[in-house]
Scaffold this motif. Structure first.
Motif, PDB file in Angstrom:
ATOM      1  N   GLN A  39      43.912  41.421  31.586  1.00  0.00           N
ATOM      2  CA  GLN A  39      43.176  42.682  31.722  1.00  0.00           C
ATOM      3  C   GLN A  39      41.716  42.451  32.125  1.00  0.00           C
ATOM      4  OE1 GLN A  39      44.051  45.867  31.585  1.00  0.00           O
ATOM      5  NE2 GLN A  39      46.197  45.522  31.100  1.00  0.00           N
ATOM      6  N   GLY A  40      41.243  41.206  32.009  1.00  0.00           N
ATOM      7  CA  GLY A  40      39.860  40.909  32.380  1.00  0.00           C
ATOM      8  C   GLY A  40      38.839  41.474  31.423  1.00  0.00           C
ATOM      9  N   ARG A  41      39.133  41.430  30.125  1.00  0.00           N
ATOM     10  CA  ARG A  41      38.209  41.985  29.136  1.00  0.00           C
ATOM     11  C   ARG A  41      37.543  40.868  28.330  1.00  0.00           C
ATOM     12  NH1 ARG A  41      40.351  44.729  25.162  1.00  0.00           N
ATOM     13  NH2 ARG A  41      38.486  45.969  24.884  1.00  0.00           N
ATOM     14  N   VAL A  42      36.243  40.667  28.545  1.00  0.00           N
ATOM     15  CA  VAL A  42      35.522  39.608  27.845  1.00  0.00           C
ATOM     16  C   VAL A  42      35.194  40.038  26.425  1.00  0.00           C
ATOM     17  CG1 VAL A  42      33.413  38.223  27.801  1.00  0.00           C
ATOM     18  CG2 VAL A  42      34.545  38.699  29.982  1.00  0.00           C
ATOM     19  N   ASP A  88      34.355  46.210  26.761  1.00  0.00           N
ATOM     20  CA  ASP A  88      34.754  46.216  28.174  1.00  0.00           C
ATOM     21  C   ASP A  88      36.011  47.046  28.397  1.00  0.00           C
ATOM     22  OD1 ASP A  88      32.714  44.471  28.638  1.00  0.00           O
ATOM     23  OD2 ASP A  88      33.981  42.678  28.583  1.00  0.00           O
ATOM     24  N   ASP A  89      36.072  47.720  29.557  1.00  0.00           N
ATOM     25  CA  ASP A  89      37.363  48.298  29.907  1.00  0.00           C
ATOM     26  C   ASP A  89      38.137  47.267  30.723  1.00  0.00           C
ATOM     27  OD1 ASP A  89      36.086  48.531  32.319  1.00  0.00           O
ATOM     28  OD2 ASP A  89      36.604  50.623  32.645  1.00  0.00           O
ATOM     29  N   GLY A  90      39.406  47.488  30.885  1.00  0.00           N
ATOM     30  CA  GLY A  90      40.234  46.495  31.544  1.00  0.00           C
ATOM     31  C   GLY A  90      40.834  47.020  32.834  1.00  0.00           C
ATOM     32  N   PHE A  91      41.814  46.282  33.345  1.00  0.00           N
ATOM     33  CA  PHE A  91      42.522  46.744  34.540  1.00  0.00           C
ATOM     34  C   PHE A  91      43.179  48.092  34.244  1.00  0.00           C
ATOM     35  CE2 PHE A  91      46.246  47.072  37.269  1.00  0.00           C
ATOM     36  CZ  PHE A  91      45.728  46.752  38.510  1.00  0.00           C
ATOM     37  N   ASP A  92      43.853  48.185  33.111  1.00  0.00           N
ATOM     38  CA  ASP A  92      44.472  49.448  32.696  1.00  0.00           C
ATOM     39  C   ASP A  92      43.475  50.282  31.901  1.00  0.00           C
ATOM     40  OD1 ASP A  92      47.035  48.977  33.805  1.00  0.00           O
ATOM     41  OD2 ASP A  92      47.445  47.555  32.194  1.00  0.00           O
ATOM     42  N   PRO A  93      43.636  51.599  31.918  1.00  0.00           N
ATOM     43  CA  PRO A  93      42.675  52.459  31.225  1.00  0.00           C
ATOM     44  C   PRO A  93      42.860  52.435  29.705  1.00  0.00           C
ATOM     45  CG  PRO A  93      44.410  53.788  32.192  1.00  0.00           C
ATOM     46  CD  PRO A  93      44.661  52.378  32.622  1.00  0.00           C
ATOM     47  N   LEU A 102      42.773  42.894  43.104  1.00  0.00           N
ATOM     48  CA  LEU A 102      41.792  42.634  44.146  1.00  0.00           C
ATOM     49  C   LEU A 102      40.739  41.661  43.602  1.00  0.00           C
ATOM     50  CD1 LEU A 102      41.464  46.286  45.496  1.00  0.00           C
ATOM     51  CD2 LEU A 102      42.959  44.463  46.296  1.00  0.00           C
ATOM     52  N   PRO A 120      37.599  41.739  42.483  1.00  0.00           N
ATOM     53  CA  PRO A 120      36.921  41.933  41.180  1.00  0.00           C
ATOM     54  C   PRO A 120      37.856  41.745  39.980  1.00  0.00           C
ATOM     55  CG  PRO A 120      36.439  43.750  42.667  1.00  0.00           C
ATOM     56  CD  PRO A 120      37.520  42.944  43.303  1.00  0.00           C
ATOM     57  N   ASP A 121      39.131  42.113  40.119  1.00  0.00           N
ATOM     58  CA  ASP A 121      40.076  41.939  39.017  1.00  0.00           C
ATOM     59  C   ASP A 121      40.205  40.464  38.676  1.00  0.00           C
ATOM     60  OD1 ASP A 121      40.791  44.701  38.986  1.00  0.00           O
ATOM     61  OD2 ASP A 121      41.974  44.346  40.780  1.00  0.00           O
ATOM     62  N   LEU A 125      38.019  38.078  39.406  1.00  0.00           N
ATOM     63  CA  LEU A 125      36.758  37.564  38.865  1.00  0.00           C
ATOM     64  C   LEU A 125      36.619  37.922  37.392  1.00  0.00           C
ATOM     65  CD1 LEU A 125      34.259  38.267  41.795  1.00  0.00           C
ATOM     66  CD2 LEU A 125      35.147  36.065  41.048  1.00  0.00           C
ATOM     67  N   ALA A 126      37.091  39.118  37.031  1.00  0.00           N
ATOM     68  CA  ALA A 126      37.013  39.542  35.626  1.00  0.00           C
ATOM     69  C   ALA A 126      37.857  38.609  34.764  1.00  0.00           C
ATOM     70  CB  ALA A 126      37.472  40.990  35.482  1.00  0.00           C
ATOM     71  N   ARG A 147      31.528  47.912  35.698  1.00  0.00           N
ATOM     72  CA  ARG A 147      31.803  46.480  35.607  1.00  0.00           C
ATOM     73  C   ARG A 147      33.065  46.095  36.381  1.00  0.00           C
ATOM     74  NH1 ARG A 147      35.263  44.058  32.117  1.00  0.00           N
ATOM     75  NH2 ARG A 147      34.933  41.837  31.779  1.00  0.00           N
ATOM     76  N   TYR A 148      32.924  45.092  37.236  1.00  0.00           N
ATOM     77  CA  TYR A 148      34.020  44.607  38.086  1.00  0.00           C
ATOM     78  C   TYR A 148      34.716  45.746  38.849  1.00  0.00           C
ATOM     79  CZ  TYR A 148      33.588  39.960  36.105  1.00  0.00           C
ATOM     80  OH  TYR A 148      33.115  38.717  35.738  1.00  0.00           O
ATOM     81  N   ARG A 162      35.910  48.410  38.078  1.00  0.00           N
ATOM     82  CA  ARG A 162      37.161  48.818  37.417  1.00  0.00           C
ATOM     83  C   ARG A 162      37.538  50.271  37.663  1.00  0.00           C
ATOM     84  NH1 ARG A 162      40.215  44.555  36.255  1.00  0.00           N
ATOM     85  NH2 ARG A 162      39.445  43.327  34.542  1.00  0.00           N
ATOM     86  N   ARG A 211      40.545  51.778  39.894  1.00  0.00           N
ATOM     87  CA  ARG A 211      41.606  52.491  39.179  1.00  0.00           C
ATOM     88  C   ARG A 211      41.824  53.867  39.816  1.00  0.00           C
ATOM     89  NH1 ARG A 211      39.778  52.653  33.658  1.00  0.00           N
ATOM     90  NH2 ARG A 211      40.113  50.410  33.609  1.00  0.00           N
TER      91      ARG A 211
END
Lengths: 224, 264
Positions: free
Chosen positions: A16-19, A23-28, A75, A77-78, A80-81, B253-254, B256, B260
């Protein structure tokens, strides 16, 4: 949370790319839930084997990220996250891995060659390799032939990754291979090249060991 | 960026009818549509202009009772009358809320700011005082200061405060847009932590192609640091403009949210 749940959660959050929790992730809708930093810390507090975290949570999930990127579901940014997640997790794990006596898979020197300032791809490869357990020495961009070969020699690196995004700078890779031969250390180091203008043919022509289309192919090749 | 859905507003004829007829189903429908479109808060303005204060208090109670329990999205109680706001907050009974709004006038601040403190509500306050709306940044900042002082006095953290820099039409004063933008910058600089909110569309009043102007202005406000907007969340061009401006201004950020929105 038991061990396998925790490892799964770490893997999920890398994908999900959440540090961090905020943070939000790929999914909402994931904001506020523990993310990689919190979960890895928790795992280390529970004395979960750091090597297990590395292999089962980080390396495997980055392979999933790679597949998603190939399918164009993810893509830049995903990716890189997710890469940032692995970087942060590795910083947390590193002292524990050393304490546990886990040896790195080898030293990997990586650089974008002289005259070229592109580093997105190179940085992704560097983080992925870190996540896969290599000790990465990242020399940055616009790095001279001398500095590359000197570093390989001094650090006794087993691997060298060279990146270039320009047709005008890719020839520097050939000069690096040549210099390694002159220094008599060509046999001690595997040379991998990558970047948009490079190809298998090019790698062969300059005498490199492998060409990597992207970060994930680099990992595949390293496995072999 | 927080989106406050503006569609339940009794100054609109259709909404006025809903309120006067106590049409629970239509009210709920209007709420749910905005929630589904991504509104973070639903503004509730029941001031039909035809009834007494007691009528408005009954209306706000009815509206909130009709909505809560069906929709999780927090409500923004929109009234110029502190008694109506108080009635709304009591009906919400501790649920997360926002107050729209206080003015920087002494009696307004003294009536409304304590309500926000008592109910732990977010507070919208307008940068206008007894002398009205100033037409320069320097003229609006003293109002912002009065608001901030009142918040400190009653123990409201700046994070819960949304100052409306106010938007006047450029058709009557060509500097109006610039004054709003520069006031946003100035609030961020002078009162760290305090947030900003505005309604935007007044900027284009009296001109053709208002949507174009509103969207361009929204982009600029986001660049200036606007934290919340009172808008129609069903307007997809507008919500797309928010995502586009936020990703370009480094607030996503990124990328997102931008990506989405593209996927869905």
């Amino acid at each position: 949370m038991n061990t396998s749940e925790l490892l799964e959660k770490i893997a999920f959050n890398v994908i999900q790319g959440r540090v961090e929790a905020e943070d939000d992730g790929f999914d909402p809708g994931l904001e506020g839930r523990p993310a990689v930093t919190e979960l890895v810390t928790e795992a280390l507090n529970q004395n979960i084997d750091p090597k297990k975290i590395l292999m089962e949570s980080l390396t495997e999930s980055m392979e999933t990220v790679g597949e998603k990127f190939e399918k164009k579901e993810y893509l830049i940014p995903d990716m890189l996250a997710s890469a940032e997640c692995v970087g942060v997790a590795m910083d947390l794990l590193a002292p524990h891995l050393i304490k546990a006596g886990v040896e790195s898979k080898g030293k990997f020197v990586i650089a974008t060659v002289k005259g070229d300032l592109h580093d997105i791809g190179k940085n992704i490869v560097a983080i992925m390799l870190k996540g896969a357990g290599y000790q990465v020495i990242d020399l940055g961009t616009d790095v001279s032939v001398d500095r590359i070969t000197t570093t390989v020699k001094e650090k006794q690196a087993s691997f060298l990754g060279l990146s270039a995004l320009l047709t005008t700078t890719m020839r520097v890779m050939g000069e690096v291979v040549q210099k390694l031969k002159e220094e008599g250390i060509r046999d001690r180091v595997k040379v991998l090249v990558g970047g948009a203008p490079t190809s298998i043919e090019f790698a062969r022509k300059i005498g490199a060991d492998a060409y990597c289309k992207d970060a994930f192919q680099a990992l595949e090749i390293m496995k072999k | 960026m927080i989106i406050i859905g503006e569609k339940i507003n009794a100054t609109l004829d259709a909404v006025k009818t809903i309120i006067l007829n106590r049409d629970t189903k239509s009210l709920l429908d209007l709420t749910q549509k905005q929630t589904a479109a991504g509104a973070d808060y639903i503004d509730v303005n029941i001031g039909t202009g035809v009834g007494s204060q007691a009528d408005e208090i009954r209306s706000i109670k009815w509206a909130i009772e009709s909505i809560q329990g069906h929709v999780a999205t927090p409500l923004c109680i929109d009234s110029a009358d502190p008694k109506v706001i108080a009635a709304g907050l009591e009906t919400l009974n501790g649920k997360p809320s926002m107050i729209n709004s206080a003015k920087a006038e002494k009696h307004s601040l003294e009536a409304v700011v304590p309500l926000a403190a008592q109910h732990d509500s977010l507070l919208i306050a307008l940068a206008m005082d007894e002398d009205g709306i100033a037409n320069t940044v320097d003229g609006r900042l003293p109002s912002c200061e009065k608001i901030c002082n009142a918040c400190q006095k009653y123990g409201i953290p700046f994070e819960n405060l949304y100052i409306d820099p106010l938007v006047m039409p450029i058709s009557t004063d060509i500097n109006s847009g610039l004054v709003t933008l520069e006031t946003i910058f100035a609030i961020k600089k002078s009162f760290p932590g305090a947030k900003t909110v505005t309604g935007l569309s007044n900027v284009s009043y009296g001109l053709p192609q208002r949507r174009r102007l509103n969207i361009a202005f929204l982009h600029m406000c986001i660049f200036a640091g606007l934290d919340a907007a009172i808008v129609d969340p069903l307007d997809q061009e507008l919500t797309a403009a928010i995502k586009t401006a936020e990703v370009l201004a480094g607030k996503d950020r990124y990328c997102r949210r931008y990506m989405r929105a593209y996927r869905t």
